[in-house]
Design a protein around this motif. Structure first.
Motif, mmCIF file in Angstrom:
data_model
loop_
_atom_site.group_PDB
_atom_site.id
_atom_site.type_symbol
_atom_site.label_atom_id
_atom_site.label_comp_id
_atom_site.label_asym_id
_atom_site.label_seq_id
_atom_site.Cartn_x
_atom_site.Cartn_y
_atom_site.Cartn_z
ATOM 1 N N ARG A 29 43.523 45.244 42.308
ATOM 2 C CA ARG A 29 42.823 43.687 42.990
ATOM 3 C C ARG A 29 41.355 43.054 42.142
ATOM 4 N NH1 ARG A 29 38.852 43.392 46.498
ATOM 5 N NH2 ARG A 29 38.799 45.259 48.166
ATOM 6 N N ASP A 30 41.173 41.977 41.795
ATOM 7 C CA ASP A 30 39.646 41.852 41.109
ATOM 8 C C ASP A 30 38.809 41.489 42.308
ATOM 9 O OD1 ASP A 30 41.016 41.350 38.905
ATOM 10 O OD2 ASP A 30 41.594 39.046 38.233
ATOM 11 N N GLY A 31 37.426 41.513 41.573
ATOM 12 C CA GLY A 31 36.136 41.637 42.623
ATOM 13 C C GLY A 31 36.677 39.972 42.918
ATOM 14 N N ARG A 32 34.893 39.764 43.730
ATOM 15 C CA ARG A 32 34.334 38.309 44.219
ATOM 16 C C ARG A 32 32.956 38.050 43.420
ATOM 17 N NH1 ARG A 32 35.840 36.404 49.723
ATOM 18 N NH2 ARG A 32 34.138 37.877 50.231
ATOM 19 N N ASP A 48 30.711 35.344 44.936
ATOM 20 C CA ASP A 48 29.813 35.021 46.187
ATOM 21 C C ASP A 48 28.375 33.898 45.741
ATOM 22 O OD1 ASP A 48 32.157 34.348 47.306
ATOM 23 O OD2 ASP A 48 31.654 35.835 48.337
ATOM 24 N N ARG A 84 27.456 38.943 45.678
ATOM 25 C CA ARG A 84 26.852 37.870 46.383
ATOM 26 C C ARG A 84 25.850 37.791 45.826
ATOM 27 N NH1 ARG A 84 26.441 35.881 51.964
ATOM 28 N NH2 ARG A 84 23.907 34.821 52.391
ATOM 29 N N GLU A 135 32.183 43.315 45.310
ATOM 30 C CA GLU A 135 32.029 42.103 45.309
ATOM 31 C C GLU A 135 30.386 41.665 45.224
ATOM 32 O OE1 GLU A 135 34.504 40.429 47.722
ATOM 33 O OE2 GLU A 135 36.238 42.221 46.299
#
Length: 254
Positions: free
Chosen positions: A245-248, A250, A182, A180
């Motif tokens: 699962r894929d990350g994100r 932001d 940011r 994740e």
């Protein structure tokens, strides 16, 4: 030749504030000499194709001036803890990257996710660059054991025994999630120059099936011959592990 000037002031066992200039020469590798979880660098310069490793214990790194040369990288050790990078000014050249992927799983532990990052860039110019926080690959399943062979019959008594079945392979372990990230940048920052790799890690391969044991062999004797016994059955291969699962990413503008 790597060059390092570092003066550290220890405030407590978990906090170190340093005033430092760190330079990593082209095609060289250096581990950040961290003595606490929070570090302050006056200047960090990683020349073309050089690498600086941020060890596990660092949770915050503040850099007044950064230079990342072509294909240079800041490599971040895998950890379940987040890392905050605060960069006041600097330049990121083409092909440079912040590399923070997870680690593959083993028989003793599951795969580690891509690192959680908070990256704040203030007056930083960039070309095409990359943040890589892919998840780690799952561990492979265990292979099934082969079945034991049967025994041949005796000429005076007894009969041949069947081969034993092979054991089943186990399933591969799941891959870890992607990181994740940011990204905090000014309103006019060219985010389109950033590439990200935040895929979840692939699942581990399936454990192979155990081979069947051979049946006891036929045996020719003086008076009569004994019959051979049947072979065992092969085991069943396991299933591949699930992908993480894929990350994100932001993006927050200020």
């Amino acid at each position: 030749m790597r060059r390092l000037v570092l003066v550290a002031v220890l405030c407590c066992p978990l906090l170190a504030v340093a005033e430092a200039v760190i330079e990593v020469d082209s095609h060289h590798f250096m581990r950040l000499p961290a003595q606490g979880s929070v570090l302050q660098l006056d200047r960090l310069a990683v020349a073309d194709n050089g690498t600086l490793l941020i060890p596990v214990g660092v949770s915050e790194l503040h850099i007044d001036t950064l230079y990342l040369g072509r294909n240079a990288q800041i490599a971040v050790a895998p950890s379940s803890e987040s890392l905050h990078l605060d960069i006041v000014s600097g330049e990121i050249a083409a092909g440079a990257q912040i590399s923070a992927p997870g680690a593959p799983g083993t028989a003793q532990r599951p795969a580690i996710p891509g690192r959680t990052l908070v990256v704040r860039l203030q007056a930083v110019t960039t070309e095409q660059w990359l943040i890589d926080a892919r998840g780690g690959r799952g561990a492979a399943g265990y292979a099934g054991l082969d079945g034991a062979d049967g025994k041949a019959g005796g000429c005076a008594w007894g009969q041949a025994s069947s081969g034993y079945n092979g054991q089943n392979g186990t399933d591969g372990q799941a891959g870890a999630p992607g990181g994740e990230v940011r990204l905090e940048v000014p309103a006019d920052f060219p985010v389109e120059r950033l590439q990200t790799r935040l895929e979840g890690g692939p699942g581990g391969p399936a454990g192979a099936a155990g081979n069947p044991g051979s049946g006891g062999a036929s045996k020719g004797c003086w008076i009569y011959s004994t019959s051979g016994a049947r072979d065992g059955l092969p085991g069943i291969a396991g299933q591949p592990g699930a992908a993480g699962r894929d990350g994100r990413l932001d993006v927050v503008r200020f």
